[in-house]
Design a protein around this motif. Structure first.
Motif, PDB file in Angstrom:
ATOM      1  N   ALA A 158     -12.787  10.701 -12.528  1.00 14.42           N
ATOM      2  CA  ALA A 158     -12.749  12.162 -12.638  1.00 14.42           C
ATOM      3  C   ALA A 158     -14.005  12.687 -13.326  1.00 14.42           C
ATOM      4  CB  ALA A 158     -11.496  12.595 -13.396  1.00 14.42           C
ATOM      5  N   ARG A 159     -14.411  12.032 -14.401  1.00 10.23           N
ATOM      6  CA  ARG A 159     -15.635  12.456 -15.102  1.00 10.23           C
ATOM      7  C   ARG A 159     -16.874  12.202 -14.253  1.00 10.23           C
ATOM      8  NH1 ARG A 159     -12.936  10.253 -19.335  1.00 10.23           N
ATOM      9  NH2 ARG A 159     -14.112   8.335 -19.315  1.00 10.23           N
ATOM     10  N   LYS A 160     -16.897  11.081 -13.573  1.00 13.74           N
ATOM     11  CA  LYS A 160     -18.084  10.701 -12.802  1.00 13.74           C
ATOM     12  C   LYS A 160     -18.297  11.606 -11.592  1.00 13.74           C
ATOM     13  CE  LYS A 160     -20.251   6.615 -10.803  1.00 13.74           C
ATOM     14  NZ  LYS A 160     -20.124   5.196 -10.551  1.00 13.74           N
ATOM     15  N   TYR A 161     -17.228  11.967 -10.893  1.00 13.89           N
ATOM     16  CA  TYR A 161     -17.355  12.714  -9.641  1.00 13.89           C
ATOM     17  C   TYR A 161     -16.901  14.166  -9.740  1.00 13.89           C
ATOM     18  CZ  TYR A 161     -17.802   7.957  -7.998  1.00 13.89           C
ATOM     19  OH  TYR A 161     -18.204   6.659  -7.839  1.00 13.89           O
ATOM     20  N   GLY A 162     -16.398  14.575 -10.895  1.00 17.82           N
ATOM     21  CA  GLY A 162     -15.933  15.942 -11.042  1.00 17.82           C
ATOM     22  C   GLY A 162     -14.638  16.209 -10.303  1.00 17.82           C
ATOM     23  N   LEU A 163     -13.822  15.192 -10.141  1.00 19.20           N
ATOM     24  CA  LEU A 163     -12.530  15.340  -9.458  1.00 19.20           C
ATOM     25  C   LEU A 163     -11.420  15.209 -10.495  1.00 19.20           C
ATOM     26  CD1 LEU A 163     -13.232  13.043  -6.405  1.00 19.20           C
ATOM     27  CD2 LEU A 163     -13.100  15.524  -6.396  1.00 19.20           C
ATOM     28  N   GLU A 164     -10.620  16.244 -10.629  1.00 13.15           N
ATOM     29  CA  GLU A 164      -9.509  16.199 -11.568  1.00 13.15           C
ATOM     30  C   GLU A 164      -8.226  16.505 -10.814  1.00 13.15           C
ATOM     31  OE1 GLU A 164     -10.219  18.516 -15.071  1.00 13.15           O
ATOM     32  OE2 GLU A 164     -12.302  17.887 -15.133  1.00 13.15           O
ATOM     33  N   ILE A 165      -7.703  15.477 -10.166  1.00 10.09           N
ATOM     34  CA  ILE A 165      -6.459  15.602  -9.400  1.00 10.09           C
ATOM     35  C   ILE A 165      -5.542  14.485  -9.870  1.00 10.09           C
ATOM     36  CG2 ILE A 165      -5.448  15.826  -7.090  1.00 10.09           C
ATOM     37  CD1 ILE A 165      -8.342  16.108  -6.060  1.00 10.09           C
ATOM     38  N   LEU A 166      -5.045  14.603 -11.068  1.00 10.44           N
ATOM     39  CA  LEU A 166      -4.188  13.560 -11.609  1.00 10.44           C
ATOM     40  C   LEU A 166      -2.723  13.895 -11.419  1.00 10.44           C
ATOM     41  CD1 LEU A 166      -6.173  12.767 -14.854  1.00 10.44           C
ATOM     42  CD2 LEU A 166      -6.162  11.520 -12.701  1.00 10.44           C
ATOM     43  N   SER A 167      -2.442  14.838 -10.567  1.00  8.24           N
ATOM     44  CA  SER A 167      -1.077  15.290 -10.366  1.00  8.24           C
ATOM     45  C   SER A 167      -0.299  14.350  -9.458  1.00  8.24           C
ATOM     46  CB  SER A 167      -1.089  16.686  -9.744  1.00  8.24           C
ATOM     47  OG  SER A 167       0.198  17.101  -9.458  1.00  8.24           O
ATOM     48  N   ASP A 168       0.943  14.111  -9.815  1.00  3.51           N
ATOM     49  CA  ASP A 168       1.842  13.356  -8.949  1.00  3.51           C
ATOM     50  C   ASP A 168       2.618  14.297  -8.037  1.00  3.51           C
ATOM     51  OD1 ASP A 168       1.086  10.910 -10.033  1.00  3.51           O
ATOM     52  OD2 ASP A 168       2.558  11.063 -11.645  1.00  3.51           O
ATOM     53  N   ASN A 169       2.314  15.578  -8.113  1.00  2.56           N
ATOM     54  CA  ASN A 169       3.017  16.590  -7.327  1.00  2.56           C
ATOM     55  C   ASN A 169       2.252  16.987  -6.070  1.00  2.56           C
ATOM     56  OD1 ASN A 169       4.922  16.662  -9.378  1.00  2.56           O
ATOM     57  ND2 ASN A 169       3.882  18.289 -10.448  1.00  2.56           N
ATOM     58  N   VAL A 170       1.378  16.129  -5.600  1.00  3.29           N
ATOM     59  CA  VAL A 170       0.592  16.398  -4.394  1.00  3.29           C
ATOM     60  C   VAL A 170       1.231  15.647  -3.233  1.00  3.29           C
ATOM     61  CG1 VAL A 170      -1.668  16.222  -3.305  1.00  3.29           C
ATOM     62  CG2 VAL A 170      -1.507  16.686  -5.747  1.00  3.29           C
ATOM     63  N   GLY A 171       1.564  16.376  -2.168  1.00  4.53           N
ATOM     64  CA  GLY A 171       2.217  15.771  -1.012  1.00  4.53           C
ATOM     65  C   GLY A 171       1.287  14.860  -0.224  1.00  4.53           C
ATOM     66  N   PRO A 172       1.809  14.178   0.787  1.00  2.00           N
ATOM     67  CA  PRO A 172       0.988  13.269   1.589  1.00  2.00           C
ATOM     68  C   PRO A 172       0.011  14.036   2.467  1.00  2.00           C
ATOM     69  CG  PRO A 172       3.174  13.466   2.541  1.00  2.00           C
ATOM     70  CD  PRO A 172       3.199  14.219   1.252  1.00  2.00           C
ATOM     71  N   GLY A 173      -1.085  13.392   2.798  1.00  2.00           N
ATOM     72  CA  GLY A 173      -2.060  13.989   3.700  1.00  2.00           C
ATOM     73  C   GLY A 173      -3.053  14.888   2.998  1.00  2.00           C
ATOM     74  N   MET A 198       0.844  -1.181   0.000  1.00  2.00           N
ATOM     75  CA  MET A 198       0.000   0.000   0.000  1.00  2.00           C
ATOM     76  C   MET A 198       0.890   1.245   0.000  1.00  2.00           C
ATOM     77  SD  MET A 198      -3.167   1.115   0.018  1.00  2.00           S
ATOM     78  CE  MET A 198      -3.868  -0.500   0.082  1.00  2.00           C
ATOM     79  N   ASN A 199       0.574   2.199  -0.816  1.00  2.01           N
ATOM     80  CA  ASN A 199       1.331   3.431  -0.957  1.00  2.01           C
ATOM     81  C   ASN A 199       1.297   4.244   0.338  1.00  2.01           C
ATOM     82  OD1 ASN A 199       1.928   6.197  -1.603  1.00  2.01           O
ATOM     83  ND2 ASN A 199       1.595   5.686  -3.754  1.00  2.01           N
ATOM     84  N   LYS A 200       2.458   4.736   0.787  1.00  4.99           N
ATOM     85  CA  LYS A 200       2.509   5.484   2.052  1.00  4.99           C
ATOM     86  C   LYS A 200       1.762   6.806   1.950  1.00  4.99           C
ATOM     87  CE  LYS A 200       6.887   7.823   1.328  1.00  4.99           C
ATOM     88  NZ  LYS A 200       8.153   8.198   1.872  1.00  4.99           N
ATOM     89  N   TYR A 201       1.731   7.423   0.767  1.00  4.40           N
ATOM     90  CA  TYR A 201       0.966   8.664   0.604  1.00  4.40           C
ATOM     91  C   TYR A 201      -0.526   8.386   0.766  1.00  4.40           C
ATOM     92  CZ  TYR A 201       4.796  11.661  -0.983  1.00  4.40           C
ATOM     93  OH  TYR A 201       5.925  12.429  -1.046  1.00  4.40           O
ATOM     94  N   PHE A 202      -0.997   7.280   0.201  1.00  4.35           N
ATOM     95  CA  PHE A 202      -2.408   6.942   0.361  1.00  4.35           C
ATOM     96  C   PHE A 202      -2.747   6.681   1.821  1.00  4.35           C
ATOM     97  CE2 PHE A 202      -5.736   3.730   0.834  1.00  4.35           C
ATOM     98  CZ  PHE A 202      -6.811   4.490   0.395  1.00  4.35           C
ATOM     99  N   LYS A 203      -1.857   6.020   2.543  1.00  8.29           N
ATOM    100  CA  LYS A 203      -2.110   5.776   3.971  1.00  8.29           C
ATOM    101  C   LYS A 203      -2.246   7.095   4.730  1.00  8.29           C
ATOM    102  CE  LYS A 203      -0.018   1.225   4.337  1.00  8.29           C
ATOM    103  NZ  LYS A 203       1.031   0.416   4.952  1.00  8.29           N
ATOM    104  N   CYS A 204      -1.438   8.077   4.381  1.00  3.19           N
ATOM    105  CA  CYS A 204      -1.553   9.401   5.005  1.00  3.19           C
ATOM    106  C   CYS A 204      -2.872  10.065   4.630  1.00  3.19           C
ATOM    107  CB  CYS A 204      -0.389  10.291   4.577  1.00  3.19           C
ATOM    108  SG  CYS A 204       1.216   9.742   5.179  1.00  3.19           S
TER     109      CYS A 204
END
Length: 174
Positions: A54-69, A1-7
């Motif tokens: 993203a289309r279904k929920y209106g969420l467009e956060i495909l960036s890999d530049n987002v920190g944990p948490g 499991m990805n540590k960023y996802f756990k955060c």
């Protein structure tokens, strides 16, 4: 499991990752499922599922530049430029946009520090920098640099210095 996802999971639920309970919660909550998708290793399948969500929920956060948490409050219609750089313990609320500018003197995308809270329907655009511990109020339009420990309100943005600006807004910090 990805540590960023756990955060992210901890920030969204207030609980440490448990494989059984976490998987059940992920099946029931689309916002956590979306965070899981964007934090996975980049593959074509992951990208397709993330684009569909993203289309279904209106969420467009495909960036890999987002920190944990990362915390998504009322996760609908949230847009983050893939060029934006975002620190840890970051809150995004319904209808906010972190976008780039294509012309003018601020061509590029924002760089946001740690512990930033972005209110509903706010826009942060252009090649600007915000410091740590910044609260961007709902409906604010930010297109200039913001120093640390500040509150930003209105359109045009008015910056108010305040120590511990996000203390009661950002909870369960990692």
């Amino acid at each position: 499991m990805n540590k960023y996802f756990k955060c992210d999971y901890y920030r969204m639920t207030g609980e440490k990752w448990n494989p059984v309970k976490g998987t059940l919660i992920m099946l029931l909550r689309y916002d956590i499922r979306y965070l899981y998708l964007i934090r996975r290793k980049k593959t074509k399948i992951r990208t397709l599922f993330a684009m569909r969500a993203a289309r279904k929920y209106g969420l467009e956060i495909l960036s890999d530049n987002v920190g944990p948490g990362l915390y998504l409050g009322h996760a609908h219609n949230i847009n983050v430029s893939p060029l934006a750089k975002i620190g840890k313990n970051f809150n995004l609320n319904k209808g906010c946009t972190i976008g780039r500018e294509n012309c003018g003197k601020r061509i590029g995308a924002p760089t946001l520090g740690d512990g930033v809270w972005v209110g509903s329907n706010s826009m942060v655009v252009g090649n600007i920098h915000t410091g740590n511990d910044v609260l961007i109020a709902p409906n604010a339009y930010v297109n200039s640099d913001v120093p640390e420990h500040s509150i930003v309100i209105g359109n045009p943005a008015k910056i108010i210095k305040k120590e511990n600006a996000t203390d009661s807004y950002i909870t369960m910090r990692i």
